[in-house]
Design a protein around this motif. Structure first.
Motif, PDB file in Angstrom:
ATOM      1  N   PHE A   1      39.189  53.514  33.659  1.00  0.00           N
ATOM      2  CA  PHE A   1      38.336  52.680  34.503  1.00  0.00           C
ATOM      3  C   PHE A   1      39.031  51.379  34.899  1.00  0.00           C
ATOM      4  O   PHE A   1      39.120  51.037  36.073  1.00  0.00           O
ATOM      5  CB  PHE A   1      37.019  52.375  33.781  1.00  0.00           C
ATOM      6  N   TYR A   2      39.525  50.638  33.915  1.00  0.00           N
ATOM      7  CA  TYR A   2      40.123  49.328  34.206  1.00  0.00           C
ATOM      8  C   TYR A   2      41.424  49.456  34.996  1.00  0.00           C
ATOM      9  O   TYR A   2      41.715  48.622  35.846  1.00  0.00           O
ATOM     10  CB  TYR A   2      40.316  48.517  32.922  1.00  0.00           C
ATOM     11  N   ARG A   3      42.181  50.499  34.732  1.00  0.00           N
ATOM     12  CA  ARG A   3      43.441  50.695  35.453  1.00  0.00           C
ATOM     13  C   ARG A   3      43.216  51.315  36.831  1.00  0.00           C
ATOM     14  O   ARG A   3      43.680  50.778  37.843  1.00  0.00           O
ATOM     15  CB  ARG A   3      44.366  51.579  34.617  1.00  0.00           C
ATOM     16  N   ASP A   4      42.484  52.421  36.891  1.00  0.00           N
ATOM     17  CA  ASP A   4      42.388  53.183  38.134  1.00  0.00           C
ATOM     18  C   ASP A   4      41.298  52.700  39.082  1.00  0.00           C
ATOM     19  O   ASP A   4      41.432  52.842  40.296  1.00  0.00           O
ATOM     20  CB  ASP A   4      42.191  54.662  37.827  1.00  0.00           C
ATOM     21  N   VAL A   5      40.214  52.141  38.568  1.00  0.00           N
ATOM     22  CA  VAL A   5      39.136  51.651  39.434  1.00  0.00           C
ATOM     23  C   VAL A   5      39.331  50.170  39.769  1.00  0.00           C
ATOM     24  O   VAL A   5      39.268  49.775  40.931  1.00  0.00           O
ATOM     25  CB  VAL A   5      37.748  51.883  38.798  1.00  0.00           C
ATOM     26  N   LEU A   6      39.590  49.349  38.741  1.00  0.00           N
ATOM     27  CA  LEU A   6      39.746  47.917  38.993  1.00  0.00           C
ATOM     28  C   LEU A   6      41.165  47.520  39.373  1.00  0.00           C
ATOM     29  O   LEU A   6      41.384  46.418  39.861  1.00  0.00           O
ATOM     30  CB  LEU A   6      39.300  47.103  37.770  1.00  0.00           C
TER      31      LEU A   6
ATOM     32  N   ASP B   1      31.787  40.780  48.697  1.00  0.00           N
ATOM     33  CA  ASP B   1      31.311  41.987  49.371  1.00  0.00           C
ATOM     34  C   ASP B   1      32.372  43.085  49.388  1.00  0.00           C
ATOM     35  O   ASP B   1      32.066  44.252  49.122  1.00  0.00           O
ATOM     36  CB  ASP B   1      30.841  41.657  50.793  1.00  0.00           C
ATOM     37  N   ALA B   2      33.605  42.735  49.688  1.00  0.00           N
ATOM     38  CA  ALA B   2      34.686  43.730  49.701  1.00  0.00           C
ATOM     39  C   ALA B   2      34.912  44.285  48.295  1.00  0.00           C
ATOM     40  O   ALA B   2      35.112  45.494  48.118  1.00  0.00           O
ATOM     41  CB  ALA B   2      35.969  43.121  50.257  1.00  0.00           C
ATOM     42  N   THR B   3      34.862  43.404  47.293  1.00  0.00           N
ATOM     43  CA  THR B   3      35.018  43.841  45.903  1.00  0.00           C
ATOM     44  C   THR B   3      33.904  44.812  45.548  1.00  0.00           C
ATOM     45  O   THR B   3      34.142  45.870  44.962  1.00  0.00           O
ATOM     46  CB  THR B   3      35.006  42.629  44.950  1.00  0.00           C
ATOM     47  N   PHE B   4      32.677  44.465  45.908  1.00  0.00           N
ATOM     48  CA  PHE B   4      31.532  45.325  45.621  1.00  0.00           C
ATOM     49  C   PHE B   4      31.704  46.709  46.239  1.00  0.00           C
ATOM     50  O   PHE B   4      31.556  47.727  45.572  1.00  0.00           O
ATOM     51  CB  PHE B   4      30.235  44.681  46.130  1.00  0.00           C
ATOM     52  N   HIS B   5      32.025  46.761  47.520  1.00  0.00           N
ATOM     53  CA  HIS B   5      32.136  48.044  48.212  1.00  0.00           C
ATOM     54  C   HIS B   5      33.265  48.909  47.649  1.00  0.00           C
ATOM     55  O   HIS B   5      33.121  50.130  47.527  1.00  0.00           O
ATOM     56  CB  HIS B   5      32.292  47.838  49.720  1.00  0.00           C
ATOM     57  N   ARG B   6      34.375  48.281  47.284  1.00  0.00           N
ATOM     58  CA  ARG B   6      35.501  49.033  46.722  1.00  0.00           C
ATOM     59  C   ARG B   6      35.122  49.653  45.380  1.00  0.00           C
ATOM     60  O   ARG B   6      35.386  50.830  45.116  1.00  0.00           O
ATOM     61  CB  ARG B   6      36.722  48.128  46.558  1.00  0.00           C
TER      62      ARG B   6
ATOM     63  N   ALA C   1      33.875  53.907  44.084  1.00  0.00           N
ATOM     64  CA  ALA C   1      34.462  54.679  42.985  1.00  0.00           C
ATOM     65  C   ALA C   1      33.393  55.313  42.100  1.00  0.00           C
ATOM     66  O   ALA C   1      33.710  55.997  41.132  1.00  0.00           O
ATOM     67  CB  ALA C   1      35.376  53.782  42.152  1.00  0.00           C
ATOM     68  N   GLY C   2      32.107  55.079  42.434  1.00  0.00           N
ATOM     69  CA  GLY C   2      31.022  55.691  41.666  1.00  0.00           C
ATOM     70  C   GLY C   2      30.614  54.916  40.437  1.00  0.00           C
ATOM     71  O   GLY C   2      29.938  55.456  39.560  1.00  0.00           O
ATOM     72  N   VAL C   3      30.986  53.650  40.354  1.00  0.00           N
ATOM     73  CA  VAL C   3      30.656  52.831  39.197  1.00  0.00           C
ATOM     74  C   VAL C   3      29.174  52.438  39.266  1.00  0.00           C
ATOM     75  O   VAL C   3      28.632  52.194  40.345  1.00  0.00           O
ATOM     76  CB  VAL C   3      31.551  51.569  39.168  1.00  0.00           C
TER      77      VAL C   3
ATOM     78  N   ALA D   1      27.360  42.676  40.266  1.00  0.00           N
ATOM     79  CA  ALA D   1      27.663  43.093  38.896  1.00  0.00           C
ATOM     80  C   ALA D   1      27.638  44.619  38.781  1.00  0.00           C
ATOM     81  O   ALA D   1      26.906  45.302  39.497  1.00  0.00           O
ATOM     82  CB  ALA D   1      26.677  42.476  37.922  1.00  0.00           C
ATOM     83  N   PHE D   2      28.442  45.108  37.852  1.00  0.00           N
ATOM     84  CA  PHE D   2      28.557  46.530  37.550  1.00  0.00           C
ATOM     85  C   PHE D   2      28.530  46.711  36.041  1.00  0.00           C
ATOM     86  O   PHE D   2      28.695  45.758  35.288  1.00  0.00           O
ATOM     87  CB  PHE D   2      29.890  47.089  38.068  1.00  0.00           C
ATOM     88  N   LEU D   3      28.377  47.966  35.611  1.00  0.00           N
ATOM     89  CA  LEU D   3      28.524  48.317  34.203  1.00  0.00           C
ATOM     90  C   LEU D   3      29.773  49.178  34.067  1.00  0.00           C
ATOM     91  O   LEU D   3      29.970  50.118  34.847  1.00  0.00           O
ATOM     92  CB  LEU D   3      27.313  49.105  33.702  1.00  0.00           C
ATOM     93  N   ASP D   4      30.616  48.855  33.085  1.00  0.00           N
ATOM     94  CA  ASP D   4      31.767  49.715  32.845  1.00  0.00           C
ATOM     95  C   ASP D   4      31.276  50.965  32.105  1.00  0.00           C
ATOM     96  O   ASP D   4      30.091  51.059  31.764  1.00  0.00           O
ATOM     97  CB  ASP D   4      32.888  48.959  32.127  1.00  0.00           C
ATOM     98  N   PRO D   5      32.131  51.955  31.845  1.00  0.00           N
ATOM     99  CA  PRO D   5      31.668  53.192  31.210  1.00  0.00           C
ATOM    100  C   PRO D   5      31.008  52.993  29.846  1.00  0.00           C
ATOM    101  O   PRO D   5      30.246  53.842  29.402  1.00  0.00           O
ATOM    102  CB  PRO D   5      32.948  54.022  31.066  1.00  0.00           C
ATOM    103  N   SER D   6      31.272  51.871  29.183  1.00  0.00           N
ATOM    104  CA  SER D   6      30.675  51.606  27.875  1.00  0.00           C
ATOM    105  C   SER D   6      29.442  50.716  27.953  1.00  0.00           C
ATOM    106  O   SER D   6      28.863  50.377  26.930  1.00  0.00           O
ATOM    107  CB  SER D   6      31.710  50.951  26.951  1.00  0.00           C
ATOM    108  N   GLY D   7      29.062  50.296  29.149  1.00  0.00           N
ATOM    109  CA  GLY D   7      27.885  49.445  29.294  1.00  0.00           C
ATOM    110  C   GLY D   7      28.184  47.964  29.297  1.00  0.00           C
ATOM    111  O   GLY D   7      27.262  47.144  29.312  1.00  0.00           O
ATOM    112  N   ASN D   8      29.457  47.579  29.276  1.00  0.00           N
ATOM    113  CA  ASN D   8      29.810  46.167  29.380  1.00  0.00           C
ATOM    114  C   ASN D   8      29.533  45.700  30.805  1.00  0.00           C
ATOM    115  O   ASN D   8      29.793  46.423  31.766  1.00  0.00           O
ATOM    116  CB  ASN D   8      31.293  45.948  29.052  1.00  0.00           C
TER     117      ASN D   8
END
Length: 154
Positions: free
Chosen positions: A24-29, A96-101, A105-107, A124-131
């Motif tokens: 997640f942190y490498r490939d999405v962010l 806005d650009a950060t949000f859309h990108r 990715a389905g986050v 704001a988003f949740l990472d796969p662990s809920g952070n």
């Protein structure tokens, strides 16, 4: 601490699955994987924005640190089970650009971009662990270098 500017150099982020979090942190962010760190028997991976090579976000599974007392380990595991983990706040030059990108990715979206009373725009988003990952765009701020700007753990 009024008038004091603090910047993050490192923080530990509890994640359910280190490999999933690393993806997640490498490939999405787009964060760079820095290294695997930690004492024997404990897996941690260090990641961070490419624009901040000295910043380290340590991704670690709960209860793997041999120095954590059993009572603390149990408390951490309960927090993980209930999803009450950490929150990272990043500064971005275009919310806005950060949000859309990231949304593309389905986050999991926690908050769509909104204007805050102080004039900042954030999402704001949740990472796969809920952070919780919050991205904020300050008003009247100087442009932030490419990617995400300073980060902090809360």
């Amino acid at each position: 601490m009024t008038g004091t500017k603090l910047e993050l150099s490192s923080c530990a982020l509890v994640v359910h699955d280190v490999d999933e979090a690393l993806h997640f942190y490498r490939d999405v962010l787009g964060f760079a994987a820095r290294d695997n760190v930690g004492p024997e028997g404990m897996r941690r991976v260090s990641v961070g924005p490419p624009s901040q090579p000295d910043m380290r976000i340590l991704l670690e599974a709960p209860g793997t640190d041999p120095c954590v007392p059993p009572a603390d380990r149990q408390a951490i595991e309960q927090l993980v089970a209930t999803g009450l983990l950490s929150r990272l706040v990043f500064t971005t030059d275009d919310c806005d650009a950060t949000f859309h990108r990231i949304e593309a990715a389905g986050v999991e979206v926690m908050q769509e971009p909104i204007n805050q009373p102080d004039g900042a725009r954030d999402c704001a988003f949740l990472d796969p662990s809920g952070n919780i990952l919050r991205f904020t765009q300050p008003t009247h701020a100087a442009p932030v270098p490419e990617g995400t700007g300073p980060a902090r753990c809360e």
